[in-house]
Design an enzyme around this catalytic site. Structure first.
Site, PDB file in Angstrom:
ATOM      1  CE  LYS A 257      -3.448   1.276   4.856  1.00 18.59           C
ATOM      2  NZ  LYS A 257      -3.268   0.838   3.460  1.00 18.59           N
TER       3      LYS A 257
ATOM      4  CB  SER B  41      -0.935   0.023   1.216  1.00 18.18           C
ATOM      5  OG  SER B  41      -0.192  -0.027   2.422  1.00 18.18           O
TER       6      SER B  41
END
Length: 808
Positions: free
Chosen positions: A746, A703
């Site tokens: 996140k 990611s």
């Protein structure tokens, strides 16, 4: 000289219905007055510490008044133990003034005081008008020991006391040392008199002997009699032992013969009363037919065994387990959805989606009690309330709650139990928890299911497949019980921090309920509603003594914690409470209010600060978003180039997948050199170094691909990355931005770190539904289809004007 019973029971007097406390008011006593507590069959000597059981209501009131007023009490012996309400004529005149060291009330309502004798006293007259006995007394001073006669008696008493202790096998070395170290004749006489096993009237006579010489003579006379008794007892014991040695072999052989006969069923039957009791217990347990047949078979084996046999205890323990397990079918309990909603709201702040799913789960249980509902699995970072949610569900259902910790379990027998062929065998944790709950209709939480490991003794997660399958667990077989047990009425709830370590078949049996981390505002509200109150109680503070402002709480959340849950936040609040508790205990303060300016002195300087502007103020640095088992976090990607031959250097404890992302990002920058305005020859003349700080922490995953691409593009173009922007997403060699996981964690991490703009893959747009509304209001979201969008939205143009988001 033997220790006699020191706790004196008071028969015939009912215990007080409730402790007499301040409701009766405080009493003022004259200086020469003393609260009198009459006792039966015991005498307290000065210098001795004895526990005394009190049962009269007046004695309880007097003892409690003495404790409150911090005054001594008078312990005095009754002349007639059978009198319940003694008057002055029913008491001896001389008693012992004592300090109450401790007042204890046992769960059965019995009152005990632990007293230390201080000085003799004599009753002058009784004082009326109190709910307890009060007398005006005269204290009796201890005469000074002097003269050869006293010294000779003192030496003789010490020798005889030590002789008695040598004749007593159970005498402790501490008592011997205490007698040897006594330097006062009066103290030694009182000590020996208090420890001697003689009648209370004899002890009272010694207590009334104020004259030291007469007291020493009385103790010596009684001690001489005790020495003769102990010597005679030892002689009898030695003769008996010699006689037993002669018959020992015959005795052992006969006992062995009896054991063999009992094993063969030829001897006398075992304890008939015990067998009858077990038979009745098996009948009352309402076991299934198969289990009851097995229990009866084991009971017949037990009946033929000798109680000295090693196998006897194993069979008896097995029968006890069968009898004590909750075999009875529990009655159905009503489920009140409104009450459940109230309890969940009372116990937990936020978590609206989780509460909604729990209410749906309870509603289905109410409409279909016999149905096989799903097994809920709460997944989230530590400290977000997974375990306490299970307790709230149990409270809403009115069921008992039991917790089974699976952290570190690596033996299948921890779930299924050990077979009875092993010494010390026991059932598994599931059956043990059911015995503790006492009912099959309980809520059982299998905590930390992701921490169960595989060892040489099997895989515990494989054993959990049967436990957590509603179609199979109605006939769960524990290896120790060797009989089926119905687990279908048990409401199982599991918890985990991550699902990666949970095997697929086991994960398939559970419905995953994700618990997000908390926002700063939610943490502030949780601290205000729950954490401060809990820490006040744990640190012994009252609400009137301690107050903390909202700005101070917000500063603790912002500057001293950075976590998804609230455990660290509660520890910091506890540290503040402890500092104030010290000052209040020392008398420095009576109450305190904590403001934000006070935190530096209590907790030290701020542990976390906003360093984004410093870290991204130069080309080649980008801010990424990462996911960890304890929630989301920000990740800085730093790129630098030096003169070289085109090598790529990667540092920062990167895993294989992350290294591949860095290589793909560099290749992608090279392929787009023309559109980015980069001289292609620059790649051949430079070595590129990509570093991810916090190098001691391993990092992996795809990611960070977008952040690495942006860092390299910024490095070679010489343009800075926006200081308010963080990004996540996987990249392909075609330049596409691919979706990633952990979006909710996140995004919350970005908000905690002070980020105001987040770039996400366009295919992760649907994941914003799980993001709290507060985060959606505070953050600007930019969705990326390819890396060109990322460069346009994140990298400042050569002229310095910041780009604006097209989609947010």
């Amino acid at each position: 000289m033997q220790l006699e019973k020191t706790a004196v029971q008071v028969p015939g007097e009912p215990a007080a219905a409730a402790a007499i406390d301040g409701a009766r008011g405080a009493f003022t006593l004259p200086e020469d007055a003393l609260i009198i507590v009459p006792v039966r069959n015991m005498v307290l000597f000065p210098g001795m510490i004895l526990p005394i059981t009190i049962g009269r209501e007046s004695s309880i009131a007097g003892a409690q008044q003495a404790v409150k007023a911090e005054r001594p009490i008078g312990i005095i012996l009754q002349r007639n133990p059978e009198i319940d309400q003694p008057a002055l004529d029913d008491l001896h005149v001389v008693g012992t003034l004592a300090n109450v060291l401790r007042y204890v009330t046992t769960p059965d309502g019995t009152h005990h005081i632990i007293c230390q004798g201080q000085q003799r006293f004599r009753i002058v007259e009784m004082i009326q008008g109190y709910p307890f006995m009060v007398a005006r007394v005269g204290r009796i001073e201890e005469p000074e020991a002097s003269g050869k006669e006293i010294e000779a008696r003192f030496m003789q008493l010490k020798e005889r006391a030590l002789e008695v202790l040598q004749l007593m096998p159970q005498a402790s070395q501490e008592l011997v040392s205490a007698v040897q170290n006594v330097a006062s004749a009066g103290v030694l006489a009182d000590m020996v008199a208090g420890l001697m096993d003689i009648k209370a009237p004899q002890k009272q006579k010694l207590l009334e002997a104020v004259d030291l010489e007469r007291r020493l003579d009385g103790v010596l006379e009684l001690l001489a009699q005790r020495i003769e008794v102990l010597r005679l007892s030892r002689e009898i014991d030695e003769r008996t032992k010699a006689s037993m040695d002669e018959r020992q072999r015959e005795y052992l052989l006969r006992e062995q013969l009896k054991s063999i006969q009992k094993e063969l069923g030829e001897g006398e039957a075992g304890n008939a009363a015990e067998i009858a009791e077990l038979t009745q217990a098996i009948a009352d347990a309402q076991m299934p037919e198969e289990v009851e047949k097995q229990a009866t078979k084991e009971l017949k084996r037990l009946e033929r065994m000798s109680d000295g046999s090693a196998e006897y205890s194993m069979v008896r323990t097995y029968l006890d387990w069968l009898i004590e397990l909750p075999w009875k079918t529990p009655a159905a309990t009503a489920i009140d959805i409104a009450e459940a909603r109230r309890i969940l709201g009372e116990d937990h702040f936020g978590l609206d989606m989780v509460k909604k799913r729990i209410l749906e789960f309870l509603a289905v249980r109410k409409l279909n009690p016999q149905g096989h509902g799903p097994i809920l699995c709460f997944v989230g970072p530590p400290g977000v309330g997974k375990t306490s949610l299970g307790q709230s569900i149990a409270r809403a259902l009115g069921r008992k709650f039991v917790r089974v910790s699976l952290g570190g379990v690596h033996d299948e027998a921890e779930i299924r139990g050990h077979r009875r062929t092993y010494i010390g065998a026991l059932p598994g944790n599931v059956i043990q928890a059911l015995k503790k709950a006492g009912t099959r209709d309980c809520v059982m939480m299998l905590d930390e299911i992701d921490k169960a490991g595989t060892g040489i003794h099997g895989d515990p997660s494989a054993a959990l497949l049967e436990v957590l399958d509603p179609e199979q667990n109605n006939t769960f077989r524990d290896n120790y019980l060797a009989a089926p047990f119905d687990l279908s009425r048990v409401l199982f709830i599991t918890t985990a921090n991550v699902l990666d370590t949970v095997p697929g078949p086991l994960r398939d049996r559970m419905e995953i309920v994700q618990l997000p981390g908390y926002t700063q505002e939610e943490k502030l509200e949780i601290a205000r509603r729950y954490l401060v109150k809990r820490q006040l109680a744990e640190n012994g503070l009252l609400a009137a003594q301690f107050d903390i402002s909202d700005t101070a709480l917000a500063a603790i959340v912002r500057d001293y914690t950075r976590e998804a849950g609230v455990r660290s936040l509660e520890r910091q609040i506890g540290a503040v409470c402890r500092r104030i508790a010290v000052k209040i205990a020392e008398g420095e303060l009576t109450q305190a209010r904590i403001e934000e300016s006070d935190l530096a002195d209590i907790l030290g300087p701020a542990k976390f600060e906003n360093e984004l502007a410093l870290r991204v103020a130069m080309p080649g640095v980008a801010t990424g978003l990462a996911w960890t088992p304890v929630g989301g976090d920000i990740l800085f990607i730093e790129a630098s180039r030096n003169a070289g031959g085109g090598k790529l250097i990667l540092t920062g404890q990167l895993g294989d997948v992350m290294k591949e992302s860095a290589q793909a990002a560099l290749t992608l920058v090279k392929s787009r050199a023309a559109s980015l305005g980069i001289d292609a020859a620059a790649f051949e003349r430079s070595d590129v170094h990509v570093h991810v700080p916090a190098g001691a922490i391993p990092k992996d995953g795809p990611s960070a691909g977008v952040a690495m691409f942006i860092a390299l593009a910024s490095l070679f173009t010489g343009r800075k990355v926006r200081t308010d922007t963080a990004m996540t997403g996987e990249i392909s060699l075609r330049g596409l931005v691919l979706p990633v996981g952990g979006i909710k964690d996140k995004v919350l991490a970005a908000m905690r770190a002070g980020i105001t703009r987040v770039m996400l893959p366009a295919r992760n747009r649907k994941d914003l539904e799980e993001v709290p509304a507060e985060a959606k209001q505070k953050l600007e979201f930019v969705f990326l289809d390819d890396v060109d969008d990322a460069v346009r939205m994140a990298v400042e143009p050569a002229g310095g004007a910041a780009p604006t988001a097209a989609a947010s």
